[in-house]
Design an enzyme around this catalytic site. Sequence first.
Site: not given
Length: 460
Positions: A157, A278, A284, A291
């Site tokens: 979980h 970024s 960043k 992704e």
Amino acid sequence: MSNKMWGGRFASGPDAIMEEINASIDFDRHLYRQDITASKAHAEMLAKQGIIAADDAKSIAHGLDTILSEIEQGKFSFQRALEDIHMNVESRLTDIVGPAAGRLHTARSRNDQVATDFRLWVRDTIDTIDAALAGYQKALATKAAEHAETVMPGFTHLQTAQPVTFGHHLLAYVEMTARDRGRFADARKRLNESPLGSGALAGTSFDLDREMTAKALGFDRPTANSLDAVSDRDFVMETLAAASIAAVHLSRFAEEIVIWTSPIVGLVKLTDKFTTGSSIMPQKRNPDAAELVRAKAGRIIGALNGILIVMKGLPLAYAKDMQEDKEGAMDALSALSLAIAAMTGMVADMVPDEAKMKKAAGEGYATATDLADWLVRTLNIPFRQAHHITGRIVALASEKGVPLHRLTLADMQGVEPKITDDVFNVLSVTNSVKSRVSYGGTAPKNVRAQAKRWLKILAK
Ligand code: ARG
């Protein structure tokens, strides 16, 4: 102008839109090698059977070799007016060898031709993907061997559950990938029959040697039913199903990388090789590759859905709908290859923060099960009761705001008087993983053995 291949029945050429919707050359040009190989096998067989003259077969083979090198050197001009790869090749063959070219299509239809070419293409692609998956497994098993003792939190979980080792976690993906390879191998075995010689749908009146062409093209045997042979795209559906499951596995790991590299988690770092910055936020470090692997799964599953839906309403035998089998499959399988390469790169690149992993592994009372097991083993308390006692000890630790191993013996004895000092031995995360020696468990010695077993298999 009416069409060179079938112009006899036609007085004029197609509408521009007809030509545009009909053309598949923009994607089926990728079949050029398979198309030429299959045509050479067909011509040779026709000559051996005395269906065409040996001299014609020879000039056809020579012409096809010329076309192959023209395409590979980028000198071939593909024409949309010629619809697909089969007619582009045949048209160019006519330019090169003259009338003999017109004999190549004896006892053949584009329907058995495309089924043959695409099976060969899918088979080649499966072989490339299998090699890439083996490389991915090797990267995982190598990293797993290095981290057989690195303790990290195991989750259910996504809540801290029990400590595991990083190596064990990586080996989970080696197992999944082994099943993926098995599915591709299975699809490959079933697709490996030759449709060539099935003609348009009914077979042919010529005395072909289908065994000969099947063998020349590396197929196990010719297909046994001509109607099935030209209208079957199971090999595309099966391969995309295998690809979709593999992509799901890659995506799950990619998702973990996204979570692990988030600054609020920070269990793993990727180097500059696999992160991006970024344009506005200078701090960043984004896991874009992970992704994108996660997103590629969407495209691959989409292609599987696409072909299933195209096929589901088609009466036997061939229908032009089936031309739509290629674009999605080619796109999906190249997306899969890229996703495998990216994951292989990220596995080699990732650096776990071992101190942080170990600390996180102990958070959330992760060794509570070890405590319950100790009560069972040492005090012979039934597990259900041990679970209850442990729950009360966890509640006490939570009340005091300390981890389990920071409770005093007196605290514990307040809950269960028979508890002894020995209990503290099972509360460390290191001892917890060490104790998980059941077959398939996370103990470092198991992980070392499994990593070694895999590396030995993969070295073959
Ligand atoms: N380009 C076609 C395809 O990929 C080849 C077969 C065409 N057959 C036909 N009967 N129109 O399906």
